[in-house]
Design a protein around this motif. Structure first.
Motif, PDB file in Angstrom:
ATOM      1  N   VAL A  64       0.874  -1.164  -0.022  1.00 48.62           N
ATOM      2  CA  VAL A  64      -0.042   0.233  -0.118  1.00 48.62           C
ATOM      3  C   VAL A  64       0.861   1.441  -0.129  1.00 48.62           C
ATOM      4  O   VAL A  64       1.781   1.665   0.889  1.00 48.62           O
ATOM      5  CB  VAL A  64      -0.879  -0.085   1.211  1.00 48.62           C
ATOM      6  CG1 VAL A  64      -1.945   1.231   1.191  1.00 48.62           C
ATOM      7  CG2 VAL A  64      -1.814  -1.142   1.281  1.00 48.62           C
ATOM      8  N   TYR A  80      -9.681  -1.164  -5.299  1.00 48.57           N
ATOM      9  CA  TYR A  80      -9.210  -1.857  -4.144  1.00 48.57           C
ATOM     10  C   TYR A  80      -7.768  -2.598  -4.418  1.00 48.57           C
ATOM     11  O   TYR A  80      -7.242  -3.427  -3.461  1.00 48.57           O
ATOM     12  CB  TYR A  80     -10.199  -2.623  -3.722  1.00 48.57           C
ATOM     13  CG  TYR A  80     -11.420  -1.944  -3.070  1.00 48.57           C
ATOM     14  CD1 TYR A  80     -11.426  -1.125  -2.078  1.00 48.57           C
ATOM     15  CD2 TYR A  80     -12.600  -2.138  -3.824  1.00 48.57           C
ATOM     16  CE1 TYR A  80     -12.568  -0.451  -1.608  1.00 48.57           C
ATOM     17  CE2 TYR A  80     -13.864  -1.489  -3.254  1.00 48.57           C
ATOM     18  CZ  TYR A  80     -13.715  -0.608  -2.359  1.00 48.57           C
ATOM     19  OH  TYR A  80     -14.727  -0.120  -1.974  1.00 48.57           O
ATOM     20  N   SER A 102      -9.723  -8.028   2.907  1.00 49.94           N
ATOM     21  CA  SER A 102      -9.652  -6.790   2.937  1.00 49.94           C
ATOM     22  C   SER A 102      -8.439  -6.299   3.396  1.00 49.94           C
ATOM     23  O   SER A 102      -7.752  -5.319   3.358  1.00 49.94           O
ATOM     24  CB  SER A 102     -10.782  -6.321   4.140  1.00 49.94           C
ATOM     25  OG  SER A 102     -10.363  -7.191   5.328  1.00 49.94           O
ATOM     26  N   GLU A 103      -7.641  -7.321   3.789  1.00 52.79           N
ATOM     27  CA  GLU A 103      -5.924  -6.983   4.248  1.00 52.79           C
ATOM     28  C   GLU A 103      -5.323  -6.607   2.975  1.00 52.79           C
ATOM     29  O   GLU A 103      -4.181  -6.186   3.115  1.00 52.79           O
ATOM     30  CB  GLU A 103      -5.284  -8.229   5.084  1.00 52.79           C
ATOM     31  CG  GLU A 103      -4.878  -9.296   4.183  1.00 52.79           C
ATOM     32  CD  GLU A 103      -5.524 -10.827   4.877  1.00 52.79           C
ATOM     33  OE1 GLU A 103      -6.607 -10.863   5.415  1.00 52.79           O
ATOM     34  OE2 GLU A 103      -4.744 -11.587   4.886  1.00 52.79           O
ATOM     35  N   ASN A 134      -6.556  -4.504   0.638  1.00 52.01           N
ATOM     36  CA  ASN A 134      -7.038  -3.448   0.205  1.00 52.01           C
ATOM     37  C   ASN A 134      -5.899  -2.395  -0.347  1.00 52.01           C
ATOM     38  O   ASN A 134      -5.011  -2.240   0.522  1.00 52.01           O
ATOM     39  CB  ASN A 134      -7.905  -2.808   1.109  1.00 52.01           C
ATOM     40  CG  ASN A 134      -9.481  -3.365   1.060  1.00 52.01           C
ATOM     41  OD1 ASN A 134      -9.759  -3.897   0.113  1.00 52.01           O
ATOM     42  ND2 ASN A 134     -10.103  -3.105   2.021  1.00 52.01           N
ATOM     43  N   TYR A 135      -6.102  -1.890  -1.422  1.00 47.80           N
ATOM     44  CA  TYR A 135      -5.169  -0.812  -1.787  1.00 47.80           C
ATOM     45  C   TYR A 135      -3.804  -1.123  -2.117  1.00 47.80           C
ATOM     46  O   TYR A 135      -2.828  -0.409  -2.325  1.00 47.80           O
ATOM     47  CB  TYR A 135      -5.267   0.445  -0.884  1.00 47.80           C
ATOM     48  CG  TYR A 135      -6.632   0.730  -0.670  1.00 47.80           C
ATOM     49  CD1 TYR A 135      -7.460   1.472  -1.676  1.00 47.80           C
ATOM     50  CD2 TYR A 135      -7.167   0.714   0.802  1.00 47.80           C
ATOM     51  CE1 TYR A 135      -8.769   1.798  -1.259  1.00 47.80           C
ATOM     52  CE2 TYR A 135      -8.323   0.941   1.001  1.00 47.80           C
ATOM     53  CZ  TYR A 135      -9.075   1.665  -0.024  1.00 47.80           C
ATOM     54  OH  TYR A 135     -10.701   2.011   0.225  1.00 47.80           O
ATOM     55  N   HIS A 188      -8.900   6.642   2.179  1.00 51.67           N
ATOM     56  CA  HIS A 188      -8.934   5.514   2.779  1.00 51.67           C
ATOM     57  C   HIS A 188      -7.762   4.410   2.585  1.00 51.67           C
ATOM     58  O   HIS A 188      -7.307   3.610   3.286  1.00 51.67           O
ATOM     59  CB  HIS A 188     -10.165   4.626   1.745  1.00 51.67           C
ATOM     60  CG  HIS A 188     -11.363   5.311   2.193  1.00 51.67           C
ATOM     61  ND1 HIS A 188     -12.491   5.032   1.238  1.00 51.67           N
ATOM     62  CD2 HIS A 188     -11.966   5.804   3.183  1.00 51.67           C
ATOM     63  CE1 HIS A 188     -13.629   5.714   1.824  1.00 51.67           C
ATOM     64  NE2 HIS A 188     -13.319   5.930   2.974  1.00 51.67           N
ATOM     65  N   GLU A 211      -5.236   5.430   5.151  1.00 52.34           N
ATOM     66  CA  GLU A 211      -5.565   4.912   6.611  1.00 52.34           C
ATOM     67  C   GLU A 211      -5.013   3.225   6.689  1.00 52.34           C
ATOM     68  O   GLU A 211      -4.531   2.858   7.627  1.00 52.34           O
ATOM     69  CB  GLU A 211      -7.056   5.006   6.557  1.00 52.34           C
ATOM     70  CG  GLU A 211      -7.807   5.101   7.888  1.00 52.34           C
ATOM     71  CD  GLU A 211      -9.426   5.115   7.791  1.00 52.34           C
ATOM     72  OE1 GLU A 211      -9.720   5.984   7.134  1.00 52.34           O
ATOM     73  OE2 GLU A 211      -9.950   4.046   8.093  1.00 52.34           O
ATOM     74  N   GLN A 212      -5.334   2.701   5.384  1.00 54.82           N
ATOM     75  CA  GLN A 212      -4.814   1.384   5.240  1.00 54.82           C
ATOM     76  C   GLN A 212      -3.157   1.364   5.361  1.00 54.82           C
ATOM     77  O   GLN A 212      -2.651   0.461   6.102  1.00 54.82           O
ATOM     78  CB  GLN A 212      -5.284   0.967   4.069  1.00 54.82           C
ATOM     79  CG  GLN A 212      -4.780  -0.670   3.751  1.00 54.82           C
ATOM     80  CD  GLN A 212      -5.749  -1.422   4.682  1.00 54.82           C
ATOM     81  OE1 GLN A 212      -6.911  -1.327   4.871  1.00 54.82           O
ATOM     82  NE2 GLN A 212      -5.241  -2.296   5.452  1.00 54.82           N
ATOM     83  N   ASN A 258      -1.445  -0.738   8.191  1.00 53.13           N
ATOM     84  CA  ASN A 258      -0.234  -1.718   7.988  1.00 53.13           C
ATOM     85  C   ASN A 258       1.065  -1.264   8.626  1.00 53.13           C
ATOM     86  O   ASN A 258       1.794  -2.278   8.927  1.00 53.13           O
ATOM     87  CB  ASN A 258      -0.176  -1.895   6.366  1.00 53.13           C
ATOM     88  CG  ASN A 258      -1.228  -2.256   5.683  1.00 53.13           C
ATOM     89  OD1 ASN A 258      -2.111  -2.554   6.263  1.00 53.13           O
ATOM     90  ND2 ASN A 258      -1.383  -2.645   4.514  1.00 53.13           N
TER      91      ASN A 258
END
Ligand code: HEC
Ligand code: HEC
Length: 503
Positions: free
Chosen positions: A335, A354, A363-364, A366-367, A433, A436-437, A441
């Motif tokens: 990310v 995503y 979801s882990e 994501n991005y 978003h 934030e990820q 992480n």
């Protein structure tokens, strides 16, 4: 007399060393940047040559020549309006110099690069901007990928074996009926496998009509039939089909084979792959430096290289922890919160992209996007998965400190002022978003990235270093000529190749 001669020899040696021979011992007294850099090069085991121990075709090979014809033909798009080269032209850095590419439904299909716009189709699919949601990466150095292709590695090697370019068909996973349902590949190596997909993507080459062709495989077989004439397909003239048969016979060294056994989707993809694999552009000043030519790059670039290869605790930017090895990429997914502009790519109809989570549905992921090679990076902008950055300096500042870069990001100054019309509706909220990820992480210890605050001078040094990673061939129309079909060739019109205008 003896003594005088002896010192003359020493003097000669000193002069020779200073002129680019093995200057390690001499330069230690005069230039500690070189010394430190040589220590990094040794420590990271760099050779300068990422093509070592690989089997790479020449552009003059028959199969690569066939692949070139296929790469340039609009006959592989259902509506005859786009080719691979529409978004990946050698004179445009192996990409298109746009943030988001335009394939099918271009206003002028023969205009490539800046100025290529989407036609107003008058339906809801057109929103004023490009329909493709991600930046087109370069096809240069396709032979050097071992882990995966696409920004999310959805075409991926199971083994990632160094030097294998993904391995054979059963070593490679590719999207099946959806991106998240992957199956084994139909063809060997990553570039050939990847070539099976643009032709089935509505935004890129498939177009939006032709409902009778219900899935990717139906499109692929239809296009092979178009070139071969199998199943009564008469989309092309007899003369054009005869020219394709001739090209396949030559390219695959099968002078007597018939059209339907030779012109298959597997052979189409693997020939296109060979053309891309022949695009090896690695002879850059940095390679020359690593190989011992101390004068190959500037002092500024050397300082930048040192920042690139030094850890956070040494005051460096630690870029090497991801952009590692002579290929400058570990192929892994991270990310980095590159601003999310454009239509997005997802399962929920939002403007989010995503990234890897579209494939794994976890979801882990994501991005997460794939780490890019930095070879020829000065020629392959705009940068990032969304093409959000239009200068090397701004993507470098983002890599140093995504928090600060996102805070300062302004699509108007970065894009629109330069005439790049893209959708930026939800850029702030979507990018927040992703950021934030990145923070999550970092807290969990999954992201190795730390923010670094560098002076303008240090940013300049990093940029100067990155500029040494470009092969002069990719900056020369003359040198690239071999990878561009000759418009005077008798089959040029027949094969419906692009006669593109360039800016
Ligand atoms: C409309 C423009 C367009 C066309 C036409 C197009 N591509 Fe692409 N290409 C892209 C985009 C966008 C991506 C990145 C997509 C993603 O990662 O989700 C891509 C990715 C790639 C990659 C992966 C590079 C990497 O770093 O992983 C290769 C290789 C490639 N394309 C080759 C081809 C070939 C071969 C064709 C023709 C069969 C083709 N492309 C047609 C836009 C295009
Ligand atoms: C934690 C891993 C990581 C670190 C550290 C890192 N990068 Fe990256 N880099 C990436 C990823 C992942 C991408 C693609 C991100 C995206 O587009 O979403 C990328 C993209 C880039 C790009 C744009 C590539 C393209 O083709 O568009 C450049 C240039 C770049 N990085 C340079 C650097 C420099 C210089 C540093 C050090 C200051 C650095 N990176 C540090 C992972 C990293």
């Amino acid at each position: 007399m003896k003594i005088v001669m002896y010192s003359a020899v020493v003097l000669t040696l000193l002069i020779l060393s200073g002129c680019g021979g093995d200057s390690r011992s001499i330069s230690s007294a005069t230039n500690s940047v070189d010394d430190k850099l040589r220590a990094k090069i040794d420590g990271f085991g760099l050779s300068g040559d990422p093509s070592k121990n690989r089997d790479i075709p020449a552009i003059t090979d028959a199969k690569a020549q066939l692949g070139m014809k296929l790469f340039y033909t609009k006959a592989l798009s259902l509506d005859f309006d786009a080719a691979c080269v529409s978004c990946h032209h050698p004179l445009l850095g192996g990409g298109d110099k746009l943030s988001f590419p335009i394939g099918a439904e271009a206003m002028d299909p023969n205009l490539l690069g800046p100025g290529r716009l989407h036609k107003n189709t008058g339906n809801s699919l057109f929103d004023g901007g490009p329909t493709v949601p991600r930046n087109a990466p370069t096809t240069f150095n396709a032979a050097l990928f071992d882990v995966g292709m696409f920004w999310d590695n959805r075409v991926e090697s199971k083994t990632g074996e160094p030097g294998a370019n993904g391995g054979s068909a059963d070593d490679i996973l590719m999207p099946g009926t959806s991106d998240s349902e992957r199956t084994e590949s139909l063809v060997g190596n990553l570039p050939a496998t990847q070539a099976l997909f643009p032709i089935t993507s509505a935004e890129e080459m498939r177009s939006f009509g032709h409902a009778e062709l219900q899935n990717g495989d139906a499109v692929r077989h239809y296009l092979a039939d178009r070139l071969s004439g199998a199943n009564g397909n008469t989309d092309l003239s007899d003369a054009a089909r005869a020219a394709w048969l001739e090209a396949f016979r030559e390219g695959l060294n099968a002078p007597d084979a018939n059209a339907s056994t030779l012109i298959t989707i597997e052979n189409i993809a693997s020939a296109i792959g060979e053309y891309e694999r022949s695009q090896l552009f690695i002879d850059n000043p940095w390679k020359s430096y690593v190989e011992g030519n101390t004068d190959a790059i500037s002092e500024e670039a050397k300082k930048g290289a040192l920042l690139f290869y030094s850890g956070y605790d040494e005051g460096g930017a630690n870029c090497v922890q991801c952009h590692s090895g002579d290929f400058f990429s570990d192929g892994a997914l991270y990310v980095m919160a590159v601003p999310q502009i454009g239509r997005g790519k997802n399962h929920d109809g939002s403007t989010e992209d995503y990234g890897r989570a579209n494939i794994t549905l976890k979801s882990e992921d994501n991005y997460k996007f794939r780490n890019m090679s930095l070879l020829n990076i000065s020629e392959t902008g705009p940068w990032g998965h969304s093409g959000a950055f239009t200068s090397l300096r701004s993507i470098v500042k983002h890599m140093l400190n995504p928090d600060e870069s996102v805070h300062n990001y302004n699509p108007y100054t970065e894009l629109k002022q330069r005439g790049i019309e893209v959708q930026c509706n939800d850029v702030e909220v979507n990018t927040a978003h992703a950021l934030e990820q990145l923070h999550i992480n970092r807290q969990k210890g999954i992201s190795p990235h730390q923010n670094v605050d560098f002076s303008d001078e240090q940013v300049d040094q990093l940029v100067a270093f990155l500029e040494t990673l470009s092969d002069p061939c990719v900056q020369s129309a003359d040198c690239l000529r071999q990878w561009i079909p000759d418009p005077r060739s008798p089959n040029f019109e027949l094969l419906q190749q692009l006669n593109a205008t360039f800016q």
